[in-house]
Design an enzyme around this catalytic site. Structure first.
Site, PDB file in Angstrom:
ATOM      1  N   THR A 469       0.858  -1.185   0.000  1.00 21.11           N
ATOM      2  CA  THR A 469       0.000   0.000   0.000  1.00 21.11           C
ATOM      3  C   THR A 469       0.895   1.236   0.000  1.00 21.11           C
ATOM      4  OG1 THR A 469      -1.784   1.178   1.157  1.00 21.11           O
ATOM      5  CG2 THR A 469      -0.209   0.000   2.530  1.00 21.11           C
ATOM      6  N   HIS A 526       2.707 -11.398  14.182  1.00 24.91           N
ATOM      7  CA  HIS A 526       3.722 -12.001  15.051  1.00 24.91           C
ATOM      8  C   HIS A 526       3.394 -13.451  15.416  1.00 24.91           C
ATOM      9  CE1 HIS A 526       7.307 -11.883  17.236  1.00 24.91           C
ATOM     10  NE2 HIS A 526       7.206 -10.711  17.832  1.00 24.91           N
TER      11      HIS A 526
END
Length: 553
Positions: A469, A526
């Site tokens: 993006t 994560h």
């Protein structure tokens, strides 16, 4: 032979589903496409239509059981035990607008009492249906009609615009003729295969209904079987009351700890639609105006502070304020951003990249490049190629969570976020690893142009494995983008700025120099990607860009 009813696949990454409710019992007659049972998967709750008309002769999988896709969950037979008849005129409306009774395949259907003369003037009209815009899409919102009743249309001419969870698109006319009736008005959400309009051919246009304002209420009762307004009552409200809603609406309510009895419904008979509940949540989930008995609920009400969905403070209301409901795309974006934050353990790391080498190359080549290839030379292909090369070396960043496992994707399907006037969309360059620099440059321009023109196909906004993006075009230094589920990482591109930078020559001497600097942010999940892997990934991207030596074509 009887017709098997199977557990459908509700998306390419869905391999099982739970039957939450049978809408028919053994021995009941069913029509083809009539809602037969409800299922719940990791991504969607849905009503599943009957694959054939006949009798539900056996339920093999009872409510509450989870089975894999393609499992036979029921059997449909006709009264004689033979294979159920194919879809016929059994649910076609008669002249009065009522559904005609089922007609056995062995005998011809009786003509309606008020049928017109059987001359060429009664050419069969063509139904315009809500198309399925992807295998996991089951409804769409008509945002705009491009023709009005009485207009002449050509086959494949754009007829209306729709918005779904994944794409906005123009829908072409299935036939040439006259748009004789609009059954579903703009702003209405309906399930796939719902008849939304009728096109008459030849003299049949003369007999077409003339009242476009009738809207969805003008649709024959048979169409309601495929409509989101079809009966599917639930008792989520207060005792003694019935709150009408779909499984998807109830799922949203559960996720937000919301009492559906407080949500005003705009659907048929007060049914709560998806737009109703999303709009209610967007306004802070405040209680709706009292429209029912003030009798207290049977259970002792919890103190207001115990309601986690209540906002910390009501918004300030000032004279002259304007309250505008969310558009469908805005509602979808809002829901998906919240879902992504709830799903992934978001962590971000920012790297500073010296783009001076690439800037000089681009300035030197951009004019000749455009003349030679017919496409402008922007920075996005450089960034994309660096990402693709690094993803090949580190497939964990191109992976995604799937239950208690990690799916490593064979291909790199690169999503490129495109800002639209009405929202944001992420078209996907499939198998980007097989494309050259020029191929990537052309794909980026093509997808962006067709996104803005609402010409994307459903498959072009699905199955991404990594997203880039670029909000840096607006001048920001860097951002912390939200991961595009079910991907595990997203690269945010900051603005390109000239900055004073310490440079070290080959002799180890330091000096200040003006360099073209860009900041790239990797947002990663994560649960899948460790900080060390994220750091190595970004270091590789940095190295690729700062030491660019690839042929640009």
């Amino acid at each position: 032979m009887p017709t098997d009813v199977i557990m459908p696949q509700m998306g390419e990454s869905i391999f099982e589903g739970t039957i939450t409710k049978w809408l028919k019992k053994q021995g009941d007659a069913v029509q083809q496409d009539e809602p037969l049972f409800e299922i719940s998967t990791d991504k969607v709750d849905a009503e599943i239509p009957s694959p054939a008309a006949g009798v539900l002769s056996e339920i093999k999988i009872t409510e509450g059981n989870t089975v894999q896709i393609n499992t036979v969950v029921g059997v449909i037979s006709d009264a004689s035990g033979q294979s159920a008849p194919a879809k016929t005129a059994a649910v076609a409306p008669d002249a009065s607008g009522n559904a005609a009774p089922p007609t056995p395949a062995s005998s011809p259907a009786p003509a309606p009492a008020a049928a017109p003369p059987p001359a060429a003037a009664t050419a069969a009209p063509t139904d315009v249906i809500m198309p399925q815009m992807g295998e996991s899409i089951f409804e769409g919102t008509i945002t705009k009609w491009l023709k009005k009743p009485g207009d002449t249309v050509q086959q494949d001419e754009p007829l209306f615009e729709i918005s779904t969870d994944k794409v906005d698109a123009e829908i072409p006319s299935p036939a040439a003729g006259t748009l004789s009736e609009i059954k579903v008005q703009a702003g209405t959400t309906v399930q796939i295969n719902t008849v939304v309009a009728t096109i008459s051919v030849g003299d049949a246009a003369v007999a077409a209904p003339a009242a476009p304002q009738a809207g969805i209420q003008a649709a024959p009762p048979a169409a309601a079987e495929a409509s989101p307004e079809a009966d599917n009552d639930t008792s989520d409200g207060e005792p003694g009351e019935r709150v009408r809603s779909s499984p998807l609406v109830r799922k949203i309510a559960r996720e937000n700890n919301l009492d559906l009895s407080k949500v005003p419904g705009t659907g048929s008979a007060g049914r709560i639609t998806k737009e109703d509940i999303l709009g209610f949540l967007a306004k802070g989930g405040a209680a709706a105006p009292a429209v029912k008995s003030a009798a207290p609920p049977a259970a002792t009400p919890a103190p207001a502070a115990a309601k986690p969905q209540a906002p910390a403070a009501a918004p300030v209301v000032t004279a002259g304020d304007e309250l505008v409901p969310l558009t469908r795309m805005r509602s979808i974006i809002a829901q998906r951003m919240v879902d992504s934050k709830r799903t992934s353990a978001h962590v971000h790391t920012v790297f500073k990249i010296d783009m001076s080498r690439i800037v000089r190359m681009r300035e030197k080549e951009k004019s000749k490049y455009e003349q030679r290839n017919g496409v402008k030379l922007t920075y996005m292909p450089f960034l994309s190629r660096a990402v693709i090369a690094t993803l090949r070396k580190m497939p964990i960043v191109n992976a995604s969570m799937e239950g208690d496992a990690i799916r490593y994707h064979k291909n790199i399907n690169l999503g490129i976020a495109v800002a639209l006037d009405w929202g944001l969309i992420v078209p996907v360059i499939r198998q980007a690893e097989d494309k050259s620099f020029l191929g990537i440059a052309r794909a980026i321009v093509d997808l962006a142009e067709r996104a803005r023109a609402k010409k994307l196909k459903p498959e072009e906004v699905a199955s991404g494995t990594f997203t880039i993006t670029n909000p840096g075009i607006f001048g920001e230094q860097f951002g912390t983008p939200v991961i595009n589920q079910p991907e595990s990482a997203i690269l945010g591109v900051g603005g390109l700025f000239k900055e004073a930078t310490v440079v070290t020559d080959e002799n180890g001497s330091d000096s200040l120099a003006i360099r073209s600097i860009i900041r790239l942010t990797l947002g990663f999940d994560h649960r899948i990607i460790d900080g060390a892997d994220a750091g190595r990934f970004m270091a590789e991207v940095k190295k690729y860009l700062e030491n660019w030596n690839e042929d640009i074509g």
